[in-house]
Scaffold this motif. Structure first.
Motif, mmCIF file in Angstrom:
data_model
loop_
_atom_site.group_PDB
_atom_site.id
_atom_site.type_symbol
_atom_site.label_atom_id
_atom_site.label_comp_id
_atom_site.label_asym_id
_atom_site.label_seq_id
_atom_site.Cartn_x
_atom_site.Cartn_y
_atom_site.Cartn_z
ATOM 1 N N LEU A 68 10.477 -5.598 6.087
ATOM 2 C CA LEU A 68 11.191 -5.629 4.623
ATOM 3 C C LEU A 68 10.068 -5.891 3.717
ATOM 4 O O LEU A 68 9.089 -6.753 3.973
ATOM 5 C CB LEU A 68 12.108 -6.565 4.930
ATOM 6 C CG LEU A 68 13.302 -6.461 5.884
ATOM 7 C CD1 LEU A 68 14.359 -7.731 5.642
ATOM 8 C CD2 LEU A 68 13.911 -5.305 5.450
ATOM 9 N N PRO A 69 9.969 -5.274 2.612
ATOM 10 C CA PRO A 69 9.100 -5.517 1.563
ATOM 11 C C PRO A 69 9.385 -6.965 0.871
ATOM 12 O O PRO A 69 10.432 -7.378 0.935
ATOM 13 C CB PRO A 69 9.326 -4.723 0.710
ATOM 14 C CG PRO A 69 10.645 -4.124 0.849
ATOM 15 C CD PRO A 69 11.049 -4.150 2.237
ATOM 16 N N VAL A 70 8.235 -7.660 0.758
ATOM 17 C CA VAL A 70 8.341 -9.200 0.224
ATOM 18 C C VAL A 70 7.640 -9.278 -0.796
ATOM 19 O O VAL A 70 6.236 -8.931 -0.931
ATOM 20 C CB VAL A 70 7.909 -9.923 1.301
ATOM 21 C CG1 VAL A 70 8.030 -11.223 0.607
ATOM 22 C CG2 VAL A 70 8.762 -10.002 2.704
#
Length: 74
Positions: A68-70
């Motif tokens: 997941l992009p953070v």
């Protein structure tokens, strides 16, 4: 006190237990099993089937990890 723990058709096994195991003085009791040829083959086959089934279960239930992009700047 008489303990009837030995059940075998083989006289040499019964003689060994009678000569070497003293229940009255707290000797431990060991259990050994001599399977027949059919029982041994069945146990080996069931073990191998279990190993294969476990391996297949791991393959089919494996989940892919999602990244997941953070955003670290928030």
């Amino acid at each position: 006190m008489s303990i009837k723990a030995i059940r075998t058709n083989r006289a040499e096994i019964k003689a060994f237990w009678d000569a070497n195991v003293d229940y009255e003085n707290g000797d431990a009791v060991l259990i050994s099993v001599c399977p027949s040829r059919i029982e041994l083959i069945a146990a080996i086959l069931l073990y191998r089937i279990n190993v294969v089934m476990h391996h297949l279960k791991r393959i089919f239930t494996r989940r892919q990890a999602k990244i997941l992009p953070v955003n670290l700047h928030d």
